[in-house]
Design a protein around this motif. Structure first.
Motif, mmCIF file in Angstrom:
data_model
loop_
_atom_site.group_PDB
_atom_site.id
_atom_site.type_symbol
_atom_site.label_atom_id
_atom_site.label_comp_id
_atom_site.label_asym_id
_atom_site.label_seq_id
_atom_site.Cartn_x
_atom_site.Cartn_y
_atom_site.Cartn_z
ATOM 1 N N PHE A 366 19.595 17.084 19.997
ATOM 2 C CA PHE A 366 19.130 17.152 21.387
ATOM 3 C C PHE A 366 18.368 15.867 21.640
ATOM 4 O O PHE A 366 17.226 15.748 21.207
ATOM 5 C CB PHE A 366 18.205 18.341 21.605
ATOM 6 N N LEU A 369 16.125 14.519 18.841
ATOM 7 C CA LEU A 369 15.790 15.567 17.878
ATOM 8 C C LEU A 369 17.043 16.120 17.207
ATOM 9 O O LEU A 369 17.991 16.511 17.882
ATOM 10 C CB LEU A 369 15.053 16.702 18.604
ATOM 11 N N GLY A 392 11.578 27.155 15.057
ATOM 12 C CA GLY A 392 12.044 25.815 15.391
ATOM 13 C C GLY A 392 12.861 25.167 14.291
ATOM 14 O O GLY A 392 13.179 23.981 14.370
ATOM 15 N N SER A 393 13.268 25.945 13.277
ATOM 16 C CA SER A 393 13.993 25.333 12.170
ATOM 17 C C SER A 393 15.495 25.198 12.460
ATOM 18 O O SER A 393 16.222 24.608 11.680
ATOM 19 C CB SER A 393 13.767 26.137 10.889
ATOM 20 N N GLY A 394 15.945 25.777 13.579
ATOM 21 C CA GLY A 394 17.336 25.559 13.975
ATOM 22 C C GLY A 394 18.244 26.772 13.837
ATOM 23 O O GLY A 394 19.473 26.652 13.971
ATOM 24 N N LYS A 395 17.661 27.948 13.621
ATOM 25 C CA LYS A 395 18.472 29.152 13.403
ATOM 26 C C LYS A 395 19.292 29.511 14.646
ATOM 27 O O LYS A 395 20.503 29.723 14.571
ATOM 28 C CB LYS A 395 17.567 30.340 13.019
HETATM 29 P P1 ADP Z 1 14.738 28.681 15.713
HETATM 30 O O1 ADP Z 1 15.727 29.612 16.308
HETATM 31 O O2 ADP Z 1 14.917 28.491 14.243
HETATM 32 O O3 ADP Z 1 13.332 29.071 16.045
HETATM 33 P P2 ADP Z 1 15.889 26.759 17.505
HETATM 34 O O4 ADP Z 1 17.275 26.647 17.044
HETATM 35 O O5 ADP Z 1 15.637 27.587 18.707
HETATM 36 O O6 ADP Z 1 14.958 27.236 16.316
HETATM 37 O O7 ADP Z 1 15.312 25.319 17.807
HETATM 38 C C1 ADP Z 1 15.427 24.246 16.900
HETATM 39 C C2 ADP Z 1 14.844 23.013 17.534
HETATM 40 O O8 ADP Z 1 15.705 22.574 18.564
HETATM 41 C C3 ADP Z 1 13.480 23.224 18.162
HETATM 42 O O9 ADP Z 1 12.700 22.083 17.937
HETATM 43 C C4 ADP Z 1 13.797 23.392 19.629
HETATM 44 O O10 ADP Z 1 12.718 22.955 20.415
HETATM 45 C C5 ADP Z 1 15.006 22.493 19.787
HETATM 46 N N1 ADP Z 1 15.932 22.956 20.817
HETATM 47 C C6 ADP Z 1 16.582 24.145 20.838
HETATM 48 N N2 ADP Z 1 17.387 24.229 21.904
HETATM 49 C C7 ADP Z 1 17.240 23.073 22.583
HETATM 50 C C8 ADP Z 1 17.811 22.547 23.784
HETATM 51 N N3 ADP Z 1 18.714 23.234 24.484
HETATM 52 N N4 ADP Z 1 17.420 21.321 24.196
HETATM 53 C C9 ADP Z 1 16.526 20.606 23.480
HETATM 54 N N5 ADP Z 1 15.956 21.032 22.350
HETATM 55 C C10 ADP Z 1 16.303 22.255 21.897
#
Ligand code: ADP
Ligand code: MG
Length: 593
Positions: A366, A369, A392-395
């Protein structure tokens, strides 16, 4: 196929026919003036329900529908206009058209067909847009068609009045038209396509995830609604006897949209209610517009009284009745609530697919990131895989990629040997991968049964949809709520309905994103039993994300651990508990003891 109980449809159709006939008979008894008012009302109502077929079911407001009314009006009029008059007023018409002189019925049918074809192409273009971009595109459509009507002088007489149209739209002709329009709109709402479209309106991502092809359903409703607009246009032209482009522009768009919004877009009942309310108000205000006197006091004429009145009603509706006067249900849905069938004795078919899902090098960026970084993962049928890791680990992102909600930056995944990466959400759903969402995504304003039914109808060719829907609800222990609106259920029950909806797709793999979030211990333990049953009885493979480590450790055969987008460990729950990298990820590198 109609998804509503027969009684509803029957009650609705009978009421439509009876109400239109009774109103027509009463109006005839009161003489020509009231006949005219009712005729115009019927023709407007055709247009309002026409707009509702698209806007109400899709949730996309259209400012462009009057252009279909214009196309219908001009097309039908060109076919009915006396040949002599055509030669005199439109000398440049092609010969075959100049010589044509039809009756209203064939002319209206041709106009409706022609408009439908035009709408098909426009719908294909607008269908690529989402949200406010789609709304603005409809506005563009209105302006373009208006421009064409003014510029195409040889055919439309430009901004001049197109006159001499035979005035053959009587009250009874309009009555038949409105009966047809109301029945079409009502049947569409509860058709398979209508139900899918409404699911997409409630939640587009979730609808795609259960196999709904939203664009296709939008296109179908767009064409049907344009056809009804064309019918309305043909009838109004043959009622007035003369039309001009400004008849199909902002003023009437505003009026018809007001009817739709005030009454309630999502139902046919709402369209009728709004049309009645606005018609009464405009008829009353029009009488005052030229000034009047009360108790010796002269109130001067105020130009635009009617428009101001309509504006105020819209404001009132937005503040007090945002769903419209009629709300979100048809009158007959309120009168005869559905009592779903009890135990059907059937169960969900066991998973037929015994292929593993293998993903390689899954990466999602993203901007700067990297949310998921080069992750390999395999999910086996009949096995529960736990996906854990800090916030925030990407699950969720990994799950989104594997279900087609997100397109991975890199990496590919396969079901057996079939490549799934590159497919969109509804295609992946159709291949037996179903999911729930971390933040619940139910079709809030649809009933629990409809939530699940739409999934069953949209996957596995829609076979045995009703049975699949009912058994999925029973499996998840929420069948008793079948008739309730999904949004009214408790948190825990909503999560169960979401799982039932996924099960109705008869998946071979089920992704659950924090299904126990917000549940208490007892509910979580119950859920654990249910999930265990799904793998044991149906052979389902499950990918489970949750923070409840008791749930994870007791339920999962295998765990995969993510940290900052990287896969840091994989193994049995026992191995993972003692894995130093995992301990560090969870407790942080600065642990002192
Ligand atoms: P988890 O489910 O493990 O808590 P996420 O997969 O939701 O983690 O998020 C992983 C990382 O990606 C986080 O830092 C989150 O802020 C970022 N993120 C998730 N979705 C988006 C998006 N659509 N746009 C930008 N950043 C995102
Ligand atoms: Mg998450």
């Amino acid at each position: 196929m109609i998804t509503s109980p027969r009684k509803h449809i029957f009650a609705s159709v009978a009421a439509i026919i009876a109400a239109v006939i009774v109103a027509s008979v009463i109006a005839s008894a009161f003489g020509a003036a009231s006949e005219r008012v009712l005729t115009v009302f019927f023709i407007s109502l055709i247009a309002v329900v026409g707009m509702g077929v698209y806007s109400g079911n899709s949730g996309i407001l259209s400012f462009g529908h009057l252009s279909f009314m214009a196309i219908g009006a001009y097309a039908a009029s060109l076919l009915t206009l006396p040949a002599q008059l055509k030669i005199a007023t439109l000398p440049k018409l092609p010969e075959w058209l100049a010589a044509t002189e039809m009756g209203l019925l064939p002319a209206a049918l041709i106009a409706v067909l022609l408009t439908s074809v035009v709408a098909l192409f426009i719908g294909l273009a607008i269908g690529k847009l989402e949200g406010s971009a789609a709304v603005i595109a409809t506005l563009g459509l209105l302006i373009i068609v208006h421009g064409v009507a003014i510029g195409w002088r040889d055919v439309t007489r430009g901004s001049q009045t197109f006159f001499g149209i035979p005035t053959v739209t009587t009250l009874w002709v309009a009555a038949i038209g409105v009966i047809v329009a109301l029945i079409v709109a009502r049947l569409y709402r509860d058709s398979v396509s209508g139900l899918r479209l409404r699911a997409g309106r409630e939640n587009a991502i979730a609808a795609s995830a259960v196999g709904v092809r939203i664009r296709r359903e939008r296109l179908i409703s767009f064409v049907i609604s344009a056809a009804l607009m064309a019918l309305s246009g043909a009838l109004i032209a043959h009622f007035l006897g003369a039309i001009s482009p400004k008849k199909f522009y902002f003023t009437d768009t505003f009026l018809l949209l007001a009817m739709l919004i005030v009454g309630g877009m999502t139902t046919v009942t709402g369209a009728v209610t709004g049309a009645v309310a606005i018609t009464i108000v405009t008829e009353v205000l029009r009488r005052f517009e030229g000034g009047f006197s009360v108790a010796g006091l002269d109130i001067p004429a105020v130009f635009g009284t009617t428009q101001i009145g309509i504006g105020l009603i819209i404001l009132f509706a937005m503040f007090r009745k945002p769903d419209g006067l009629a709300g979100l249900k048809e009158w007959e849905e309120r009168l005869f609530p559905v009592r779903p069938e009890g135990d059907t004795g059937a169960d969900i078919a066991p998973s037929v697919n015994s292929l593993p899902l293998t993903a390689k090098g899954m990466t999602m960026q993203f901007g700067g990131l990297t949310a998921v970084n080069d992750v390999d993962i395999t999910l086996n049928p009949g096995e529960i895989t736990g996906l854990i890791g800090p916030n925030g680990s990407g699950k969720t992102t990994l799950m989104n990629m594997l279900s087609g909600v997100l397109v991975p930056t890199e990496g590919e995944f396969f079901l057996g040997s079939e490549k799934l990466s590159g497919l969109v959400s509804h295609e992946i759903a159709d291949r037996g991968i179903a999911r729930t969402f971390q933040n619940i995504r139910l079709f809030t304003n649809l009933s629990v049964f409809q939530n699940v039914l739409v999934a069953a109808l949209s996957t596995r060719s829609g076979k045995n949809a009703e049975t699949r829907a009912a058994t999925a609800l029973m499996r998840m222990g929420v069948a008793q709520h079948a008739d309730a609106e999904a949004g009214t259920l408790s948190y825990g029950d909503q999560r169960r309905v979401e799982i039932a909806r996924a099960l109705a797709c008869e998946p071979s793999l089920l992704f659950l994103d924090e299904p126990a979030a917000g549940m208490n211990r007892e509910e979580t333990d119950n859920l654990m039993e249910t999930l265990r049953g799904l793998t044991r009885d149906l052979g389902l493979g499950i990918l489970l994300v949750d923070h409840d480590l008791k749930l994870i450790n007791q339920l999962c055969d295998r765990l995969v651990v993510l940290n900052e987008g990287h896969l840091i460990a994989e193994g049995s729950p026992k191995d993972i508990q003692n894995n130093p990298a995992v301990i560090e990820a969870y407790l942080g590198p600065n642990r002192q003891d």
